[in-house]
Design a protein around this motif. Structure first.
Motif, PDB file in Angstrom:
ATOM      1  N   LEU A  13       0.815  -1.217   0.000  1.00 23.65           N
ATOM      2  CA  LEU A  13       0.000   0.000   0.000  1.00 23.65           C
ATOM      3  C   LEU A  13       0.849   1.268   0.000  1.00 23.65           C
ATOM      4  CD1 LEU A  13      -2.811  -1.013   2.531  1.00 23.65           C
ATOM      5  CD2 LEU A  13      -3.046  -0.690   0.056  1.00 23.65           C
ATOM      6  N   CYS A 125      -0.833   1.766   9.600  1.00 28.39           N
ATOM      7  CA  CYS A 125      -1.618   0.530   9.507  1.00 28.39           C
ATOM      8  C   CYS A 125      -1.741  -0.103  10.889  1.00 28.39           C
ATOM      9  CB  CYS A 125      -0.952  -0.459   8.554  1.00 28.39           C
ATOM     10  SG  CYS A 125      -0.920   0.093   6.842  1.00 28.39           S
ATOM     11  N   GLU A 138     -10.548   4.183  13.659  1.00 25.44           N
ATOM     12  CA  GLU A 138     -10.460   4.923  12.407  1.00 25.44           C
ATOM     13  C   GLU A 138     -10.903   6.371  12.600  1.00 25.44           C
ATOM     14  OE1 GLU A 138     -12.835   4.837   8.203  1.00 25.44           O
ATOM     15  OE2 GLU A 138     -12.213   2.906   9.032  1.00 25.44           O
ATOM     16  N   GLY A 153      -7.332   9.620   4.555  1.00 18.80           N
ATOM     17  CA  GLY A 153      -8.416   8.718   4.222  1.00 18.80           C
ATOM     18  C   GLY A 153      -8.087   7.338   4.764  1.00 18.80           C
ATOM     19  N   ALA A 154      -9.104   6.528   4.933  1.00 16.53           N
ATOM     20  CA  ALA A 154      -8.905   5.203   5.527  1.00 16.53           C
ATOM     21  C   ALA A 154      -9.564   4.131   4.686  1.00 16.53           C
ATOM     22  CB  ALA A 154      -9.475   5.172   6.946  1.00 16.53           C
ATOM     23  N   ALA A 155      -8.996   2.949   4.773  1.00 18.10           N
ATOM     24  CA  ALA A 155      -9.562   1.777   4.118  1.00 18.10           C
ATOM     25  C   ALA A 155      -9.343   0.577   5.027  1.00 18.10           C
ATOM     26  CB  ALA A 155      -8.895   1.534   2.768  1.00 18.10           C
ATOM     27  N   GLN A 156     -10.253  -0.361   4.969  1.00 19.16           N
ATOM     28  CA  GLN A 156     -10.115  -1.600   5.723  1.00 19.16           C
ATOM     29  C   GLN A 156      -9.887  -2.731   4.734  1.00 19.16           C
ATOM     30  OE1 GLN A 156     -13.202  -2.231   8.659  1.00 19.16           O
ATOM     31  NE2 GLN A 156     -13.353  -0.032   9.040  1.00 19.16           N
ATOM     32  N   ARG A 157      -8.868  -3.538   5.004  1.00 17.04           N
ATOM     33  CA  ARG A 157      -8.544  -4.671   4.144  1.00 17.04           C
ATOM     34  C   ARG A 157      -8.686  -5.954   4.932  1.00 17.04           C
ATOM     35  NH1 ARG A 157      -4.718  -3.431  -0.250  1.00 17.04           N
ATOM     36  NH2 ARG A 157      -4.740  -5.674  -0.522  1.00 17.04           N
ATOM     37  N   THR A 164      -8.618  -7.904  10.200  1.00 13.61           N
ATOM     38  CA  THR A 164      -8.762  -6.732   9.344  1.00 13.61           C
ATOM     39  C   THR A 164      -7.545  -5.840   9.516  1.00 13.61           C
ATOM     40  OG1 THR A 164     -11.160  -6.766   9.584  1.00 13.61           O
ATOM     41  CG2 THR A 164     -10.187  -4.687   8.878  1.00 13.61           C
TER      42      THR A 164
END
Length: 185
Positions: A13, A125, A138, A153-157, A164
């Motif tokens: 990432l 992360c 978050e 900005g945030a994203a969850q993988r 997660t």
């Protein structure tokens, strides 16, 4: 050695390019550092950790890159870092560094902001224990980053083990970018 998925995803990432300068905060035993060093053909990695034992292990794991002048490992807490001596970076990575999740990290985010080159990126992360709600973490982190002068900005993988990874990417606001946004630019 098996590389933890959260580390390989985080490095992916961050998108390390061959000629960049990268800082890793909380390098631990140097596993993510080794992944980043593989991508840095002409660039350089500086990694810091508060633990002398972790820094020694990371230095040993990455000895060839240290000897080649492509990696440096320092025992240093981010809050104690002098941005002028720390240097400037294209990318900064921290994985599971609790100080960013447990409070506003005001001093640490100030150091990060001063250490990012214009256009540089920060990636924080965190892989919380299963069952722990990610949303409040978050929200708090995005608020702390905004208060410290970052666009984030945030994203969850999802991870293969059922966990997660919360990935928060940020860029430091600059007066020129804020002014152009105010003037419709």
């Amino acid at each position: 050695m098996r590389v933890p998925e959260r580390l390989s995803v985080a490095v992916e990432l961050l998108g390390v390019r061959p000629d960049e300068r990268v800082l890793e905060v909380g390098c631990g035993r140097g596993v993510a550092a080794a992944l980043m060093c593989e991508r840095l053909a002409r660039g350089r990695l500086v990694a810091i950790d508060r633990s002398a034992a972790a820094v020694a292990a990371a230095r040993a794991r990455n000895a060839a890159k240290v000897d080649a002048g492509r990696a440096e490992f320092r025992q240093l807490a981010l809050a104690d870092a002098d941005p002028a001596s720390l240097g400037t970076y294209d990318g900064i990575l921290a994985v599971d560094v609790n100080l960013f999740w447990t409070g506003p990290a005001t001093r640490e985010l100030a150091v990060v902001g001063q250490s990012l080159r214009p256009g540089g990126r920060l990636l924080l992360c965190f892989a919380p224990p299963r069952g722990r709600a990610v949303g409040p973490l978050e929200s708090a982190l995005l608020r702390h980053l905004r208060d410290a002068g970052f666009h984030a900005g945030a994203a969850q993988r999802p991870l293969a083990d059922g966990g997660t990874l919360l990935a928060v990417s940020a860029r430091h606001r600059t007066p020129s970018s804020d002014e152009s946004a105010e003037h419709g630019g």
